[in-house]
Design a protein around this motif. Structure first.
Motif, short mmCIF file in Angstrom:
data_model
loop_
_atom_site.label_atom_id
_atom_site.label_comp_id
_atom_site.label_asym_id
_atom_site.label_seq_id
_atom_site.Cartn_x
_atom_site.Cartn_y
_atom_site.Cartn_z
N ILE A 15 0.86 -1.18 0.00
CA ILE A 15 0.00 0.00 0.00
C ILE A 15 0.90 1.23 0.00
O ILE A 15 1.79 1.36 0.85
N ILE A 16 0.68 2.12 -0.94
CA ILE A 16 1.40 3.39 -0.96
C ILE A 16 0.51 4.43 -0.31
O ILE A 16 -0.64 4.62 -0.71
N GLN A 17 1.05 5.07 0.71
CA GLN A 17 0.26 6.05 1.46
C GLN A 17 0.64 7.47 1.07
O GLN A 17 1.82 7.82 0.99
N ILE A 18 -0.39 8.27 0.82
CA ILE A 18 -0.19 9.70 0.53
C ILE A 18 -0.43 10.47 1.83
O ILE A 18 -1.52 10.44 2.39
N PRO A 19 0.59 11.16 2.35
CA PRO A 19 0.43 11.88 3.61
C PRO A 19 -0.62 12.98 3.49
O PRO A 19 -0.89 13.51 2.41
N ALA A 20 -1.19 13.33 4.64
CA ALA A 20 -2.26 14.33 4.67
C ALA A 20 -1.83 15.65 4.03
O ALA A 20 -2.57 16.26 3.27
N PHE A 21 -0.61 16.10 4.34
CA PHE A 21 -0.14 17.38 3.81
C PHE A 21 0.02 17.37 2.29
O PHE A 21 0.08 18.42 1.66
N LEU A 22 0.09 16.17 1.69
CA LEU A 22 0.34 16.06 0.25
C LEU A 22 -0.86 15.56 -0.54
O LEU A 22 -0.75 15.31 -1.73
N CYS A 23 -2.02 15.45 0.11
CA CYS A 23 -3.15 14.80 -0.55
C CYS A 23 -3.70 15.59 -1.73
O CYS A 23 -4.43 15.05 -2.55
N ARG A 24 -3.37 16.88 -1.83
CA ARG A 24 -3.82 17.69 -2.96
C ARG A 24 -2.78 17.77 -4.08
O ARG A 24 -3.05 18.39 -5.13
N GLN A 25 -1.61 17.20 -3.88
CA GLN A 25 -0.54 17.31 -4.86
C GLN A 25 -0.77 16.34 -6.02
O GLN A 25 -0.55 15.13 -5.89
N THR A 26 -1.21 16.86 -7.12
CA THR A 26 -1.65 16.05 -8.25
C THR A 26 -0.57 15.09 -8.73
O THR A 26 -0.85 13.90 -8.98
N ASP A 27 0.65 15.55 -8.90
CA ASP A 27 1.70 14.70 -9.46
C ASP A 27 1.98 13.49 -8.58
O ASP A 27 2.12 12.36 -9.08
N PHE A 61 -1.20 11.10 -8.63
CA PHE A 61 -1.36 10.43 -9.91
C PHE A 61 -0.23 9.42 -10.15
O PHE A 61 -0.48 8.29 -10.61
N SER A 62 0.99 9.80 -9.83
CA SER A 62 2.13 8.89 -10.05
C SER A 62 2.02 7.66 -9.17
O SER A 62 2.31 6.54 -9.62
N ALA A 63 1.60 7.84 -7.93
CA ALA A 63 1.42 6.68 -7.05
C ALA A 63 0.32 5.77 -7.60
O ALA A 63 0.44 4.54 -7.62
N ALA A 64 -0.76 6.37 -8.07
CA ALA A 64 -1.88 5.59 -8.59
C ALA A 64 -1.49 4.79 -9.83
O ALA A 64 -1.96 3.67 -10.04
N LYS A 65 -0.59 5.35 -10.65
CA LYS A 65 -0.17 4.67 -11.89
C LYS A 65 0.56 3.37 -11.62
O LYS A 65 0.69 2.52 -12.51
N THR A 66 1.06 3.17 -10.40
CA THR A 66 1.74 1.91 -10.07
C THR A 66 0.76 0.75 -10.01
O THR A 66 1.17 -0.41 -10.06
N GLY A 67 -0.53 1.06 -9.86
CA GLY A 67 -1.52 0.01 -9.71
C GLY A 67 -1.65 -0.52 -8.30
O GLY A 67 -2.50 -1.37 -8.02
N LYS A 68 -0.82 -0.02 -7.40
CA LYS A 68 -0.85 -0.46 -6.00
C LYS A 68 -2.11 0.09 -5.31
O LYS A 68 -2.76 1.02 -5.78
N VAL A 69 -2.42 -0.49 -4.16
CA VAL A 69 -3.44 0.10 -3.31
C VAL A 69 -2.92 1.45 -2.83
O VAL A 69 -1.77 1.57 -2.39
N ILE A 70 -3.75 2.48 -2.93
CA ILE A 70 -3.37 3.83 -2.53
C ILE A 70 -4.22 4.24 -1.33
O ILE A 70 -5.45 4.27 -1.42
#
Length: 274
Positions: free
Chosen positions: A109-121, A124-133
């Motif tokens: 699971i790749i976690q997006i920290p709260a402070f970065l949850c609006r950072q599009t790049d 999107f890049s994490a999501a492109k891995t196909g992993k659970v986000i």
């Protein structure tokens, strides 16, 4: 509700609550492994699916001199060993697009920290891995705004989405949990996680570091279970006062089993409302 499957774990199965737990940051391999093993034993004894969590880098500390952890390369090596030894999935947070390729080789699971949850790049890049986000809702975000984050992940053709509530800013150095957010974010169709330990954090409350009120973790976690959650995120430690990060809001491992028992009992009543 979209069920997010990870190995034999299913987020969004109304009968289960998944436990995501571990130390705030990797202080050493030996300590992280011990905490993971003890936590897994507790989860196994209660029939709770378990995912190990720990940060390899705490990049958003209040002070430049705060302990950050072993860093990307060494941290991922330790997480890979814990994953292999305990036979559990692992999650950690990424802090830049340059980390995602290496992190995806180890993390389930790749976690997006709260402070970065609006950072599009980064989203999107994490999501492109196909992993659970797993996206932590920013302390500055209304729950309805998380629909935009979901749409960014779906734009990458990834439906493996978890949304985590961790409190909202409420005046200086204080957070509050608005339990309406669980229902609002659930309406997007993805599993909801409650972060029971960061929700009692007092960001920057100790001047050069955060403080916290761990005594309220059980109350907020039980309330979240009553509203309906698919997973419980907890930072745990054998001796929180000596922890190098977030000790004030981490849960004593000795208190974990009783809390999980309470949450399971409440979930058995509330699950029909999920």
């Amino acid at each position: 509700m979209n069920i997010v499957e990870l190995n034999k774990i299913a987020f969004g199965n109304k009968d289960d609550i998944v436990l995501i737990a571990g130390p705030c940051v990797i202080e050493s391999k030996e300590q992280a492994l011990e905490i993971g093993r003890l936590t897994k034993d507790i989860a196994d004894s209660l029939g709770i699916p378990y995912v190990f969590k720990a940060s390899y880098d705490k990049a958003n500390r209040s002070s430049y001199n705060s302990f950050r952890g072993p860093g990307l390369k060494e941290g991922l090596r330790i997480l890979a060993e814990i994953k292999e030894e305990l036979k559990v999935p692992v999650v950690s947070d990424v802090h830049g697009t340059d980390q995602i390729e290496e992190a995806a080789k180890v993390l389930d699971i790749i976690q997006i920290p709260a402070f970065l949850c609006r950072q599009t790049d980064i989203v999107f890049s994490a999501a492109k891995t196909g992993k659970v986000i797993n996206v932590k809702k920013g302390q500055f975000m209304a729950p309805l705004d998380m629909k935009n984050v979901v749409d960014k992940i779906r734009e990458a053709e990834n439906e493996n989405i978890l949304l985590t509530e961790r409190g909202a800013s409420f005046g200086y150095n204080n957070l509050v949990v608005d339990y309406r957010s669980f229902a609002i974010m659930r309406s997007f169709g993805y599993p909801i996680i409650f972060d029971g330990t960061h929700s009692v954090q007092l960001p920057g409350g100790a001047g050069t570091c955060s403080s916290g009120q761990r005594e309220f973790v059980p109350y907020l976690s039980r309330a979240a279970a009553a509203v309906g959650i698919d997973g419980l995120f907890l930072e745990v430690h054998t001796d929180p006062p000596t922890a190098k990060s977030d000790g004030a809001n981490m849960l004593y491992l000795d208190d974990l089993k009783q809390l999980l028992k309470d949450v399971l009992e409440i979930n058995n009543v509330a699950k029909k409302y999920k």
